[in-house]
Design a protein around this motif. Structure first.
Motif, PDB file in Angstrom:
ATOM      1  N   GLY A 237     -11.128 -23.096   2.019  1.00 27.11           N
ATOM      2  CA  GLY A 237      -9.805 -23.853   2.091  1.00 27.11           C
ATOM      3  C   GLY A 237      -8.854 -22.759   1.335  1.00 27.11           C
ATOM      4  O   GLY A 237      -8.350 -21.602   1.617  1.00 27.11           O
ATOM      5  N   GLU A 238      -8.279 -23.504   0.285  1.00 30.38           N
ATOM      6  CA  GLU A 238      -7.062 -22.762  -0.466  1.00 30.38           C
ATOM      7  C   GLU A 238      -7.408 -21.625  -1.049  1.00 30.38           C
ATOM      8  O   GLU A 238      -6.597 -20.801  -1.447  1.00 30.38           O
ATOM      9  CB  GLU A 238      -6.544 -23.770  -1.509  1.00 30.38           C
TER      10      GLU A 238
ATOM     11  N   PRO B 184       6.344 -14.289  -3.974  1.00 26.00           N
ATOM     12  CA  PRO B 184       5.094 -15.414  -3.799  1.00 26.00           C
ATOM     13  C   PRO B 184       4.249 -15.354  -5.379  1.00 26.00           C
ATOM     14  O   PRO B 184       3.623 -16.347  -5.563  1.00 26.00           O
ATOM     15  CB  PRO B 184       4.325 -14.524  -3.013  1.00 26.00           C
ATOM     16  N   CYS B 185       4.554 -14.574  -6.336  1.00 25.36           N
ATOM     17  CA  CYS B 185       4.171 -14.752  -7.586  1.00 25.36           C
ATOM     18  C   CYS B 185       4.642 -15.885  -8.140  1.00 25.36           C
ATOM     19  O   CYS B 185       4.053 -16.783  -8.837  1.00 25.36           O
ATOM     20  CB  CYS B 185       4.474 -13.378  -8.484  1.00 25.36           C
TER      21      CYS B 185
ATOM     22  N   LEU C 199       1.540  -7.466  -5.127  1.00 18.99           N
ATOM     23  CA  LEU C 199       1.326  -8.665  -6.123  1.00 18.99           C
ATOM     24  C   LEU C 199       1.558 -10.025  -5.377  1.00 18.99           C
ATOM     25  O   LEU C 199       2.414  -9.985  -4.232  1.00 18.99           O
ATOM     26  CB  LEU C 199       2.465  -8.747  -7.195  1.00 18.99           C
ATOM     27  N   PRO C 200       1.129 -11.248  -5.919  1.00 21.14           N
ATOM     28  CA  PRO C 200       0.195 -11.385  -7.064  1.00 21.14           C
ATOM     29  C   PRO C 200      -1.310 -10.819  -6.771  1.00 21.14           C
ATOM     30  O   PRO C 200      -1.700 -10.878  -5.528  1.00 21.14           O
ATOM     31  CB  PRO C 200       0.085 -12.717  -7.104  1.00 21.14           C
ATOM     32  N   THR C 201      -1.967 -10.097  -7.500  1.00 17.41           N
ATOM     33  CA  THR C 201      -3.196 -10.093  -7.761  1.00 17.41           C
ATOM     34  C   THR C 201      -4.056 -10.845  -8.724  1.00 17.41           C
ATOM     35  O   THR C 201      -3.541 -10.739  -9.890  1.00 17.41           O
ATOM     36  CB  THR C 201      -3.650  -8.367  -7.730  1.00 17.41           C
TER      37      THR C 201
ATOM     38  N   PRO D 230      -1.376 -14.985  -3.025  1.00 15.81           N
ATOM     39  CA  PRO D 230      -1.180 -16.228  -3.719  1.00 15.81           C
ATOM     40  C   PRO D 230      -2.167 -17.235  -3.314  1.00 15.81           C
ATOM     41  O   PRO D 230      -2.819 -17.040  -2.254  1.00 15.81           O
ATOM     42  CB  PRO D 230       0.243 -16.495  -3.554  1.00 15.81           C
ATOM     43  N   ALA D 231      -2.386 -18.168  -4.056  1.00 12.87           N
ATOM     44  CA  ALA D 231      -3.261 -19.350  -3.770  1.00 12.87           C
ATOM     45  C   ALA D 231      -2.751 -20.652  -4.344  1.00 12.87           C
ATOM     46  O   ALA D 231      -1.959 -20.451  -5.236  1.00 12.87           O
ATOM     47  CB  ALA D 231      -4.702 -19.034  -4.071  1.00 12.87           C
TER      48      ALA D 231
END
Length: 216
Positions: free
Chosen positions: A57-58, A105-106, A175-177, A194-195
């Protein structure tokens, strides 16, 4: 990761050019088991085994390591402005997120990280979000305040030491990591991108690492 998020990134440019342009780029290799990997990580293999069914999923993009290894020796500034390290935080499972104010995205995933810390943070688990801005150092904490990020402690790396260390460790060039580290200080997974960390999928993953129930 949702397909729509991919529009936020460009892939394939050199890192120096990317950082200058404020883009977030990613390597395609799996994080983990390079020549510097190694060392005993008792219990980490069990955490990986519990977590594996929850990478969906996410958080389907979470790359669990085939062989756990000691987390990189990261040194950065703690909330009090003094040097601290991942080793100093050993004893809790950690979700170590690298972010910057120039990384769209961070910033988009920071509220979810804040909620995750609020829901699951405690003596057994913490989100450690390390800001990587090296200029205008008043901007990141101000951005957090302005956007209601209140549960995350402020960690920062104004000296620029953390990003190259994580890049060497994971092969991620963007990034992000995010590193997933068990309570013994061993790296067990990496997320390149990202998540929705506060989603039920994200919480199930963290609970699995902790050995707790994975029910919603």
């Amino acid at each position: 990761m949702r397909p729509g998020r991919l529009a936020s990134f460009a892939v394939g440019a050199a890192l120096v050019t990317a950082l200058g342009a404020g883009l977030a780029l990613y390597g395609t290799g799996r994080g983990g088991n390079g020549p510097e990997a190694g060392g005993p990580c008792p219990g980490a293999a069990e955490a990986i085994s519990r977590a594996a069914p929850q990478t969906r999923g996410e958080v389907a993009a979470m790359q669990l390591l085939d062989v756990p290894k000691p987390a990189p020796d990261l040194v950065f500034k703690g909330p009090d402005g003094a040097d601290t390290s991942l080793a100093a935080l050993k004893g809790r499972a950690l979700l170590v997120n690298l972010w910057a104010t120039w990384c769209a995205p961070c910033k988009a995933e920071m509220p979810a990280l804040d909620r995750l810390q609020g829901e699951l943070g405690g003596p057994d688990f913490a989100v450690v979000a390390i800001n990587l801005d090296t200029r205008n150092l008043d901007r990141p904490p101000a951005w957090m305040r302005d956007n209601g990020i209140t549960r995350l402690s402020y960690y920062a790396d104004p000296g620029g030491r953390v990003l190259p260390a994580v890049q060497r460790d994971t092969g991620s060039t963007g990034l992000p990591t995010t590193l997933l580290i068990d309570a013994g200080g061993c790296e067990i997974g990496v997320m390149k991108g990202p998540a929705e960390w506060s989603s039920e999928d994200g919480k199930r993953l963290i609970r699995a690492v902790l050995g707790a129930s994975t029910k919603s």
